[in-house]
Enzyme design. Structure first.
Site, PDB file in Angstrom:
ATOM      1  N   ASP A  10      52.655  11.288  44.981  1.00 56.70           N
ATOM      2  CA  ASP A  10      52.271  10.598  43.760  1.00 56.70           C
ATOM      3  C   ASP A  10      51.053  11.362  43.207  1.00 56.70           C
ATOM      4  O   ASP A  10      50.441  12.158  43.934  1.00 56.70           O
ATOM      5  CB  ASP A  10      51.904   9.155  44.159  1.00 56.70           C
ATOM      6  CG  ASP A  10      51.367   8.354  43.012  1.00 56.70           C
ATOM      7  OD1 ASP A  10      51.971   8.373  41.928  1.00 56.70           O
ATOM      8  OD2 ASP A  10      50.326   7.689  43.195  1.00 56.70           O
ATOM      9  N   LEU A  11      50.698  11.139  41.952  1.00 62.53           N
ATOM     10  CA  LEU A  11      49.547  11.869  41.381  1.00 62.53           C
ATOM     11  C   LEU A  11      48.279  11.006  41.394  1.00 62.53           C
ATOM     12  O   LEU A  11      47.334  11.270  42.145  1.00 62.53           O
ATOM     13  CB  LEU A  11      49.891  12.316  39.951  1.00 62.53           C
ATOM     14  CG  LEU A  11      48.769  12.981  39.162  1.00 62.53           C
ATOM     15  CD1 LEU A  11      48.352  14.312  39.780  1.00 62.53           C
ATOM     16  CD2 LEU A  11      49.227  13.225  37.716  1.00 62.53           C
ATOM     17  N   ASP A  12      48.284   9.965  40.560  1.00 66.08           N
ATOM     18  CA  ASP A  12      47.083   9.136  40.427  1.00 66.08           C
ATOM     19  C   ASP A  12      46.807   8.388  41.732  1.00 66.08           C
ATOM     20  O   ASP A  12      47.646   7.622  42.199  1.00 66.08           O
ATOM     21  CB  ASP A  12      47.281   8.136  39.276  1.00 66.08           C
ATOM     22  CG  ASP A  12      46.116   7.179  39.144  1.00 66.08           C
ATOM     23  OD1 ASP A  12      44.988   7.576  39.466  1.00 66.08           O
ATOM     24  OD2 ASP A  12      46.337   6.027  38.731  1.00 66.08           O
ATOM     25  N   THR A  18      43.000   9.509  38.359  1.00 67.41           N
ATOM     26  CA  THR A  18      43.073   9.345  36.901  1.00 67.41           C
ATOM     27  C   THR A  18      42.951   7.873  36.502  1.00 67.41           C
ATOM     28  O   THR A  18      42.863   7.570  35.312  1.00 67.41           O
ATOM     29  CB  THR A  18      44.397   9.925  36.328  1.00 67.41           C
ATOM     30  OG1 THR A  18      45.457   9.552  37.194  1.00 67.41           O
ATOM     31  CG2 THR A  18      44.351  11.418  36.184  1.00 67.41           C
ATOM     32  N   LYS A  46      47.980   0.167  38.379  1.00 66.71           N
ATOM     33  CA  LYS A  46      48.152   1.392  39.168  1.00 66.71           C
ATOM     34  C   LYS A  46      49.612   1.627  39.534  1.00 66.71           C
ATOM     35  O   LYS A  46      50.253   0.731  40.100  1.00 66.71           O
ATOM     36  CB  LYS A  46      47.277   1.350  40.419  1.00 66.71           C
ATOM     37  CG  LYS A  46      45.811   1.540  40.081  1.00 66.71           C
ATOM     38  CD  LYS A  46      44.963   1.722  41.316  1.00 66.71           C
ATOM     39  CE  LYS A  46      43.513   1.924  40.893  1.00 66.71           C
ATOM     40  NZ  LYS A  46      42.602   1.914  42.039  1.00 66.71           N
ATOM     41  N   GLY A  47      50.130   2.806  39.193  1.00 66.88           N
ATOM     42  CA  GLY A  47      51.511   3.155  39.519  1.00 66.88           C
ATOM     43  C   GLY A  47      52.538   2.545  38.576  1.00 66.88           C
ATOM     44  O   GLY A  47      53.727   2.805  38.691  1.00 66.88           O
ATOM     45  N   ARG A  50      53.540   3.118  31.327  1.00 67.59           N
ATOM     46  CA  ARG A  50      52.685   2.801  30.170  1.00 67.59           C
ATOM     47  C   ARG A  50      53.073   1.493  29.470  1.00 67.59           C
ATOM     48  O   ARG A  50      52.229   0.623  29.229  1.00 67.59           O
ATOM     49  CB  ARG A  50      52.731   3.974  29.178  1.00 67.59           C
ATOM     50  CG  ARG A  50      51.550   4.012  28.235  1.00 67.59           C
ATOM     51  CD  ARG A  50      51.690   5.198  27.298  1.00 67.59           C
ATOM     52  NE  ARG A  50      51.882   6.446  28.023  1.00 67.59           N
ATOM     53  CZ  ARG A  50      52.464   7.531  27.508  1.00 67.59           C
ATOM     54  NH1 ARG A  50      52.910   7.532  26.268  1.00 67.59           N
ATOM     55  NH2 ARG A  50      52.589   8.629  28.235  1.00 67.59           N
ATOM     56  N   SER A 117      55.311  11.418  39.917  1.00 66.96           N
ATOM     57  CA  SER A 117      54.344  10.557  39.224  1.00 66.96           C
ATOM     58  C   SER A 117      55.007   9.834  38.067  1.00 66.96           C
ATOM     59  O   SER A 117      55.836  10.408  37.364  1.00 66.96           O
ATOM     60  CB  SER A 117      53.198  11.423  38.692  1.00 66.96           C
ATOM     61  OG  SER A 117      52.419  10.684  37.778  1.00 66.96           O
ATOM     62  N   ALA A 118      54.582   8.581  37.850  1.00 70.53           N
ATOM     63  CA  ALA A 118      55.070   7.800  36.705  1.00 70.53           C
ATOM     64  C   ALA A 118      54.457   8.306  35.402  1.00 70.53           C
ATOM     65  O   ALA A 118      54.870   7.887  34.322  1.00 70.53           O
ATOM     66  CB  ALA A 118      54.715   6.337  36.901  1.00 70.53           C
ATOM     67  N   SER A 119      53.463   9.182  35.490  1.00 72.77           N
ATOM     68  CA  SER A 119      52.740   9.601  34.285  1.00 72.77           C
ATOM     69  C   SER A 119      53.457  10.704  33.511  1.00 72.77           C
ATOM     70  O   SER A 119      53.809  11.745  34.069  1.00 72.77           O
ATOM     71  CB  SER A 119      51.344  10.092  34.654  1.00 72.77           C
ATOM     72  OG  SER A 119      50.726  10.599  33.496  1.00 72.77           O
ATOM     73  N   ASN A 121      51.960  12.408  31.512  1.00 76.73           N
ATOM     74  CA  ASN A 121      50.911  13.423  31.350  1.00 76.73           C
ATOM     75  C   ASN A 121      50.660  14.204  32.637  1.00 76.73           C
ATOM     76  O   ASN A 121      49.689  14.959  32.719  1.00 76.73           O
ATOM     77  CB  ASN A 121      49.604  12.754  30.908  1.00 76.73           C
ATOM     78  CG  ASN A 121      49.747  12.085  29.550  1.00 76.73           C
ATOM     79  OD1 ASN A 121      49.914  12.763  28.541  1.00 76.73           O
ATOM     80  ND2 ASN A 121      49.730  10.759  29.513  1.00 76.73           N
ATOM     81  N   LYS A 148      59.257   3.099  39.441  1.00 80.43           N
ATOM     82  CA  LYS A 148      58.989   2.594  40.793  1.00 80.43           C
ATOM     83  C   LYS A 148      58.840   1.069  40.669  1.00 80.43           C
ATOM     84  O   LYS A 148      58.295   0.614  39.660  1.00 80.43           O
ATOM     85  CB  LYS A 148      57.678   3.182  41.334  1.00 80.43           C
ATOM     86  CG  LYS A 148      57.674   4.710  41.433  1.00 80.43           C
ATOM     87  CD  LYS A 148      56.247   5.231  41.697  1.00 80.43           C
ATOM     88  CE  LYS A 148      56.171   6.729  41.520  1.00 80.43           C
ATOM     89  NZ  LYS A 148      54.822   7.281  41.674  1.00 80.43           N
ATOM     90  N   GLU A 172      51.743   7.860  48.744  1.00 81.23           N
ATOM     91  CA  GLU A 172      51.519   6.912  47.636  1.00 81.23           C
ATOM     92  C   GLU A 172      50.265   6.076  47.837  1.00 81.23           C
ATOM     93  O   GLU A 172      49.867   5.818  48.972  1.00 81.23           O
ATOM     94  CB  GLU A 172      52.700   5.940  47.562  1.00 81.23           C
ATOM     95  CG  GLU A 172      53.743   6.257  46.532  1.00 81.23           C
ATOM     96  CD  GLU A 172      53.313   6.020  45.086  1.00 81.23           C
ATOM     97  OE1 GLU A 172      52.241   5.428  44.852  1.00 81.23           O
ATOM     98  OE2 GLU A 172      54.051   6.443  44.190  1.00 81.23           O
ATOM     99  N   ASP A 173      49.685   5.630  46.723  1.00 82.44           N
ATOM    100  CA  ASP A 173      48.534   4.715  46.809  1.00 82.44           C
ATOM    101  C   ASP A 173      48.890   3.322  46.282  1.00 82.44           C
ATOM    102  O   ASP A 173      48.043   2.430  46.339  1.00 82.44           O
ATOM    103  CB  ASP A 173      47.342   5.266  46.004  1.00 82.44           C
ATOM    104  CG  ASP A 173      47.604   5.213  44.517  1.00 82.44           C
ATOM    105  OD1 ASP A 173      48.708   5.617  44.085  1.00 82.44           O
ATOM    106  OD2 ASP A 173      46.714   4.749  43.779  1.00 82.44           O
TER     107      ASP A 173
HETATM  108  P1  B16 Z   1      51.070   7.774  31.433  1.00 82.58           P
HETATM  109  P2  B16 Z   1      51.032   7.681  39.182  1.00 82.58           P
HETATM  110  C1  B16 Z   1      50.599   6.271  36.941  1.00 82.58           C
HETATM  111  O1  B16 Z   1      50.410   7.425  37.703  1.00 82.58           O
HETATM  112  C2  B16 Z   1      49.281   5.507  36.835  1.00 82.58           C
HETATM  113  O2  B16 Z   1      48.886   5.029  38.120  1.00 82.58           O
HETATM  114  C3  B16 Z   1      49.456   4.331  35.897  1.00 82.58           C
HETATM  115  O3  B16 Z   1      48.243   3.624  35.774  1.00 82.58           O
HETATM  116  C4  B16 Z   1      49.943   4.843  34.524  1.00 82.58           C
HETATM  117  O4  B16 Z   1      50.156   3.757  33.628  1.00 82.58           O
HETATM  118  C5  B16 Z   1      51.240   5.624  34.728  1.00 82.58           C
HETATM  119  O5  B16 Z   1      51.013   6.688  35.622  1.00 82.58           O
HETATM  120  C6  B16 Z   1      51.780   6.169  33.411  1.00 82.58           C
HETATM  121  O6  B16 Z   1      50.922   7.134  32.908  1.00 82.58           O
HETATM  122  O7  B16 Z   1      50.618   6.732  30.445  1.00 82.58           O
HETATM  123  O8  B16 Z   1      50.148   8.976  31.498  1.00 82.58           O
HETATM  124  O9  B16 Z   1      52.516   8.158  31.238  1.00 82.58           O
HETATM  125  O10 B16 Z   1      50.225   6.829  40.126  1.00 82.58           O
HETATM  126  O11 B16 Z   1      52.506   7.324  39.162  1.00 82.58           O
HETATM  127  O12 B16 Z   1      50.790   9.161  39.375  1.00 82.58           O
HETATM  128 MG    MG Z   2      49.373   6.287  42.146  1.00 78.84          MG
END
Ligand code: B16
Ligand code: MG
Length: 222
Positions: A10-12, A18, A46-47, A50, A117-119, A121, A148, A172-173
């Protein structure tokens, strides 16, 4: 004997933190729209992706029925603009302690590495951390249909690494992430997870405790 060949991160909260930037961006949006939003509320995001995060903030403010789907998208885009400005401050110094060394050792041991990662970005964050070239595959969150705790993102990573789920370990966190790893049929390492239902197979309190030999031994001998 089990043979571990892949690590999926996972990233964040695992490679970098982040969460604080996500908090600042949501806080700015909340101030613009008159919502209350605290650091405590941020823990629930977290996780979480958006749109779902925004839905949680609206629910906290009892405003879940006041915005159309189009308006929700507009608000989520505004938050993302704030977030994208903020993350430009990230530097390689923001890689969490113990991570760089763990990645180097894993790669020398010929373990394939991926990011789940769910992000949306994640690519930019990894570039800013100067970590992109440490991974054989980085999942594109916008191509993932089921967030997830669904296993899709971890299964996609295993497939791209050309490995079976039972040859992979997920890191994962977040509780939703641990569920996602287990649903994918992989071994799990939790980093400071706030456990509400499923415990990680190996629990660490921070990335400083990442230790290749310990993780491999615990899984392969366990
Ligand atoms: P974005 P992860 C997640 O990252 C964050 O923990 C979560 O707070 C955020 O809303 C999600 O990514 C989406 O991010 O808005 O940049 O697409 O823990 O899956 O690495
Ligand atoms: Mg995370």
């Amino acid at each position: 004997m089990k043979k571990i060949k892949g690590f999926i991160f996972d990233l964040d909260g695992v490679l970098t933190d982040t969460a604080h930037y996500h908090f600042l961006a949501w806080k700015r949006l909340s101030e613009q729209w008159g919502f209350t939003f605290s650091e405590h509320d941020n823990e629930r995001l977290k996780g979480v992706d958006r749109i779902k995060s925004l839905e949680i903030i609206l629910e906290i403010n009892s405003k879940q029925n006041e915005f159309s789907a189009k308006e929700i998208l507009r608000l989520a885009n505004q938050k993302n603009e704030h977030y994208q400005q903020l993350i430009e401050m990230i530097t390689p110094q923001d890689v969490l302690e113990g991570v760089s060394d763990f990645l180097l050792k894993s790669r020398s041991a010929e373990i394939r590495c991926a990011v789940a990662s769910a992000s949306k970005n994640a690519m930019r964050v990894l570039e800013l951390l100067n970590l992109s070239n440490q991974f054989d595959f980085i999942a594109d969150a916008s191509a993932i249909k089921h967030p997830k705790p669904h296993p899709e993102i971890f299964l996609t990573c295993a497939q791209q690494l050309k490995l079976l789920p039972c040859e992979c370990v997920g890191f994962e966190d977040a509780q939703a992430g641990i569920k996602s790893i287990h649903a994918a049929g992989m071994y799990s390492v939790g980093i400071n997870v706030y456990v509400t239902s499923e415990k990680p197979m190996i629990e660490l309190s921070s990335t400083k405790e990442l230790n290749l030999e310990m993780i491999i031994n615990a899984i392969e001998m366990g």
